[in-house]
Design a protein around this motif. Sequence first.
Motif, mmCIF file in Angstrom:
data_model
loop_
_atom_site.group_PDB
_atom_site.id
_atom_site.type_symbol
_atom_site.label_atom_id
_atom_site.label_comp_id
_atom_site.label_asym_id
_atom_site.label_seq_id
_atom_site.Cartn_x
_atom_site.Cartn_y
_atom_site.Cartn_z
ATOM 1 N N UNK B 9 0.858 -1.190 0.000
ATOM 2 C CA UNK B 9 0.000 0.000 0.000
ATOM 3 C C UNK B 9 0.890 1.235 0.000
ATOM 4 N N UNK B 11 0.439 4.973 1.015
ATOM 5 C CA UNK B 11 -0.461 5.930 1.666
ATOM 6 C C UNK B 11 0.060 7.336 1.376
ATOM 7 N N UNK B 13 -0.797 11.076 2.099
ATOM 8 C CA UNK B 13 -1.581 11.987 2.929
ATOM 9 C C UNK B 13 -1.164 13.402 2.570
ATOM 10 N N UNK B 51 -6.408 15.262 2.701
ATOM 11 C CA UNK B 51 -6.653 14.266 1.664
ATOM 12 C C UNK B 51 -5.854 13.011 1.967
ATOM 13 N N UNK B 52 -6.499 11.858 1.796
ATOM 14 C CA UNK B 52 -5.788 10.579 1.929
ATOM 15 C C UNK B 52 -6.085 9.775 0.671
ATOM 16 N N UNK B 54 -4.881 6.107 -1.125
ATOM 17 C CA UNK B 54 -4.108 4.879 -0.937
ATOM 18 C C UNK B 54 -4.163 4.075 -2.226
ATOM 19 N N UNK B 67 6.141 5.537 -9.918
ATOM 20 C CA UNK B 67 6.757 6.790 -9.445
ATOM 21 C C UNK B 67 7.569 7.438 -10.569
ATOM 22 N N UNK B 86 1.643 20.478 1.860
ATOM 23 C CA UNK B 86 2.330 19.420 2.627
ATOM 24 C C UNK B 86 1.883 18.068 2.095
ATOM 25 N N UNK B 87 2.765 17.130 2.061
ATOM 26 C CA UNK B 87 2.348 15.733 1.853
ATOM 27 C C UNK B 87 3.315 14.774 2.495
ATOM 28 N N UNK B 88 2.847 13.579 2.730
ATOM 29 C CA UNK B 88 3.690 12.520 3.263
ATOM 30 C C UNK B 88 3.331 11.235 2.523
ATOM 31 N N UNK B 89 4.339 10.510 2.117
ATOM 32 C CA UNK B 89 4.151 9.252 1.405
ATOM 33 C C UNK B 89 4.734 8.124 2.254
ATOM 34 N N UNK B 90 3.941 7.093 2.443
ATOM 35 C CA UNK B 90 4.431 5.925 3.191
ATOM 36 C C UNK B 90 4.250 4.678 2.333
ATOM 37 N N UNK B 91 5.318 3.905 2.186
ATOM 38 C CA UNK B 91 5.271 2.650 1.434
ATOM 39 C C UNK B 91 5.168 1.518 2.445
ATOM 40 N N UNK B 92 4.109 0.728 2.336
ATOM 41 C CA UNK B 92 3.778 -0.245 3.388
ATOM 42 C C UNK B 92 3.551 -1.634 2.808
#
Lengths: 105, 105
Positions: B9, B11, B13, B51-52, B54, B67, B86-92
């Motif tokens: 996933x 994510x 945000x 905003x989210x 996924x 990417x 602002x944003x944050x990307x998480x690879x899960x």
Amino acid sequence: MKLNKPYYAVIFTNLRTEGDNGYAQMAETMERLARQQPGFIDFESARSGMGIAVSYWDSLEAIANWKNNIDHKAAQQKGISDWYSWYKVRICLVEREYEFNCSTV
Amino acid sequence: MKLNKPYYAVIFTNLRTEGDNGYAQMAETMERLARQQPGFIDFESARSGMGIAVSYWDSLEAIANWKNNIDHKAAQQKGISDWYSWYKVRICLVEREYEFNCSTV
């Protein structure tokens, strides 16, 4: 960026039933309770039709403890009987992350 | 439920800047393009202030390829210059999942 200490994300994706039926108050209470749990890191949520709530935790044990919290259990039961027509929960290991903040560029 | 075949996933945000500035059309185009990529599984998004979004993928390679997609790269650049404060990307890694559907109970 590779993390020094991986952590966990619980992605809760859902569709609501019609009407509030006490949902908004419960959601606020559950977020406040979650933030007090051991191992809690952060919580993010948004809704526009579909709802997505993501909570972040430092271990699988912390996630299991929150899932079994007695007030949270009651909310889960009402979620199934009253509030959600569909939901999906995914437990994820956060492996990498990166961030952009316009004030830093 | 433990998965037979774990998947990933991403994510994303984020917080938007003021105004649309071509954002809505880009978001629609990027979702359509993402859905055509090899290894794409699913996409979910919501916004209410935060905003989210996924996206789900079958491998880290599929995530890296998306990417680096040239149209996505252009959108990322506009994201930084125009659309996001602002944003944050998480690879899960998705390790477990379970689902509720009111039509099945």
